[in-house]
Scaffold this motif. Structure first.
Motif, PDB file in Angstrom:
ATOM      1  N   VAL A   1       0.841  -1.308  -0.067  1.00 49.30           N
ATOM      2  CA  VAL A   1       0.139  -0.086   0.092  1.00 49.30           C
ATOM      3  C   VAL A   1       0.855   1.292   0.126  1.00 49.30           C
ATOM      4  O   VAL A   1       0.606   2.219  -0.902  1.00 49.30           O
ATOM      5  N   GLY A   2       1.773   1.209   0.709  1.00 47.28           N
ATOM      6  CA  GLY A   2       2.591   2.642   1.128  1.00 47.28           C
ATOM      7  C   GLY A   2       3.515   2.637  -0.414  1.00 47.28           C
ATOM      8  O   GLY A   2       3.718   3.762  -0.849  1.00 47.28           O
ATOM      9  N   ALA A   3       3.901   1.632  -1.021  1.00 48.49           N
ATOM     10  CA  ALA A   3       4.780   1.754  -2.278  1.00 48.49           C
ATOM     11  C   ALA A   3       3.932   2.115  -3.443  1.00 48.49           C
ATOM     12  O   ALA A   3       4.067   3.017  -4.235  1.00 48.49           O
ATOM     13  N   SER A   4       2.468   1.838  -3.355  1.00 46.31           N
ATOM     14  CA  SER A   4       1.603   2.189  -4.484  1.00 46.31           C
ATOM     15  C   SER A   4       1.309   3.661  -4.228  1.00 46.31           C
ATOM     16  O   SER A   4       1.054   4.241  -5.330  1.00 46.31           O
ATOM     17  N   LEU A   5       1.014   4.009  -3.118  1.00 43.95           N
ATOM     18  CA  LEU A   5       0.763   5.450  -2.906  1.00 43.95           C
ATOM     19  C   LEU A   5       2.156   6.305  -3.230  1.00 43.95           C
ATOM     20  O   LEU A   5       1.859   7.319  -3.892  1.00 43.95           O
ATOM     21  N   LEU A   6       3.235   5.868  -2.958  1.00 40.11           N
ATOM     22  CA  LEU A   6       4.437   6.496  -3.518  1.00 40.11           C
ATOM     23  C   LEU A   6       4.479   6.357  -4.880  1.00 40.11           C
ATOM     24  O   LEU A   6       4.911   7.614  -5.677  1.00 40.11           O
ATOM     25  N   THR A   7       4.190   5.441  -5.455  1.00 40.53           N
ATOM     26  CA  THR A   7       4.205   5.217  -6.878  1.00 40.53           C
ATOM     27  C   THR A   7       3.226   6.456  -7.620  1.00 40.53           C
ATOM     28  O   THR A   7       3.563   7.120  -8.616  1.00 40.53           O
ATOM     29  N   THR A   8       1.830   6.284  -6.875  1.00 40.81           N
ATOM     30  CA  THR A   8       1.045   7.365  -7.731  1.00 40.81           C
ATOM     31  C   THR A   8       1.485   8.795  -7.452  1.00 40.81           C
ATOM     32  O   THR A   8       1.168   9.572  -8.203  1.00 40.81           O
ATOM     33  N   LEU A   9       1.963   9.253  -6.207  1.00 38.64           N
ATOM     34  CA  LEU A   9       2.412  10.542  -6.118  1.00 38.64           C
ATOM     35  C   LEU A   9       3.451  10.898  -7.160  1.00 38.64           C
ATOM     36  O   LEU A   9       3.610  12.131  -7.633  1.00 38.64           O
ATOM     37  N   ALA A  10       4.574   9.944  -6.940  1.00 39.19           N
ATOM     38  CA  ALA A  10       5.502   9.972  -7.991  1.00 39.19           C
ATOM     39  C   ALA A  10       5.201  10.427  -9.303  1.00 39.19           C
ATOM     40  O   ALA A  10       5.740  11.181 -10.329  1.00 39.19           O
ATOM     41  N   LEU A  11       4.350   9.614  -9.990  1.00 38.68           N
ATOM     42  CA  LEU A  11       3.601   9.653 -11.332  1.00 38.68           C
ATOM     43  C   LEU A  11       3.047  11.056 -11.573  1.00 38.68           C
ATOM     44  O   LEU A  11       2.914  11.561 -12.464  1.00 38.68           O
ATOM     45  N   LEU A  12       2.160  11.277 -10.535  1.00 39.87           N
ATOM     46  CA  LEU A  12       1.760  12.582 -10.649  1.00 39.87           C
ATOM     47  C   LEU A  12       2.660  13.704 -10.614  1.00 39.87           C
ATOM     48  O   LEU A  12       2.653  14.814 -11.272  1.00 39.87           O
ATOM     49  N   GLY A  13       3.983  13.712  -9.952  1.00 39.76           N
ATOM     50  CA  GLY A  13       4.950  14.624 -10.226  1.00 39.76           C
ATOM     51  C   GLY A  13       5.393  14.686 -11.498  1.00 39.76           C
ATOM     52  O   GLY A  13       5.908  15.701 -12.313  1.00 39.76           O
ATOM     53  N   VAL A  14       5.736  13.381 -12.270  1.00 38.44           N
ATOM     54  CA  VAL A  14       6.241  13.036 -13.822  1.00 38.44           C
ATOM     55  C   VAL A  14       5.040  14.154 -14.609  1.00 38.44           C
ATOM     56  O   VAL A  14       5.590  14.725 -15.314  1.00 38.44           O
ATOM     57  N   LEU A  15       3.814  13.740 -14.510  1.00 46.50           N
ATOM     58  CA  LEU A  15       2.864  14.532 -15.009  1.00 46.50           C
ATOM     59  C   LEU A  15       2.829  15.862 -15.133  1.00 46.50           C
ATOM     60  O   LEU A  15       2.766  16.659 -15.867  1.00 46.50           O
ATOM     61  N   GLU A  16       3.071  16.401 -13.671  1.00 43.20           N
ATOM     62  CA  GLU A  16       3.137  17.851 -13.568  1.00 43.20           C
ATOM     63  C   GLU A  16       4.202  18.349 -14.311  1.00 43.20           C
ATOM     64  O   GLU A  16       4.140  19.469 -14.840  1.00 43.20           O
ATOM     65  N   HIS A  17       5.402  17.764 -14.163  1.00 44.71           N
ATOM     66  CA  HIS A  17       6.579  18.213 -14.866  1.00 44.71           C
ATOM     67  C   HIS A  17       6.446  18.441 -16.297  1.00 44.71           C
ATOM     68  O   HIS A  17       6.921  19.344 -17.163  1.00 44.71           O
ATOM     69  N   LEU A  18       5.744  17.410 -16.619  1.00 41.24           N
ATOM     70  CA  LEU A  18       5.386  17.187 -18.274  1.00 41.24           C
ATOM     71  C   LEU A  18       4.560  18.483 -18.938  1.00 41.24           C
ATOM     72  O   LEU A  18       4.780  18.977 -19.684  1.00 41.24           O
ATOM     73  N   PHE A  19       3.582  18.606 -17.965  1.00 40.62           N
ATOM     74  CA  PHE A  19       2.593  19.728 -18.289  1.00 40.62           C
ATOM     75  C   PHE A  19       3.255  21.113 -18.342  1.00 40.62           C
ATOM     76  O   PHE A  19       2.936  22.137 -18.979  1.00 40.62           O
ATOM     77  N   LEU A  20       4.508  21.347 -17.348  1.00 42.56           N
ATOM     78  CA  LEU A  20       5.283  22.302 -17.451  1.00 42.56           C
ATOM     79  C   LEU A  20       5.998  22.418 -18.551  1.00 42.56           C
ATOM     80  O   LEU A  20       6.562  23.662 -18.997  1.00 42.56           O
TER      81      LEU A  20
END
Length: 106
Positions: A61-80
């Protein structure tokens, strides 16, 4: 916003106009590319941890949550990095500026 080629400041209210001076020139640098690559690598690592953990465990569960947050970070940087104005996306929710409102009242 270092290395962000498409930072926009059109959504800032008038009282925060001084913040525009902190946004540098709009150019792509290696820092943004390195940030995207680094966050993507961390995302893959977190995903591998989630897949290797026992099903239903706290580690999964912890690793899945970290994966999701990190993936959102990648998406945010791509939008920039993408060339679109965020004012087009969120402009409908902003109140009208005083200059535009004064011309419509006349």
């Amino acid at each position: 916003f270092v290395g962000v080629p498409n930072s926009t400041s059109e959504m800032l209210p008038d009282q925060l106009a001084y913040l525009k001076t902190y946004f540098g020139p709009n150019r792509m640098t290696l820092l943004l590319v390195a940030s995207i690559a680094g966050i993507a690598a961390v995302t893959v690592w977190f995903a591998q941890l989630a897949l290797a953990a026992p099903v239903g465990s706290a580690a999964m569960v912890g690793a899945s949550l970290l994966t999701t947050l990190a993936l959102l970070g990648v998406l945010e940087h791509l939008f920039l990095a993408l060339p679109f104005r965020d004012g087009m996306l969120w402009g409908w929710a902003l109140p009208k500026r005083r200059g535009a409102a004064a011309t419509t009242r006349d």
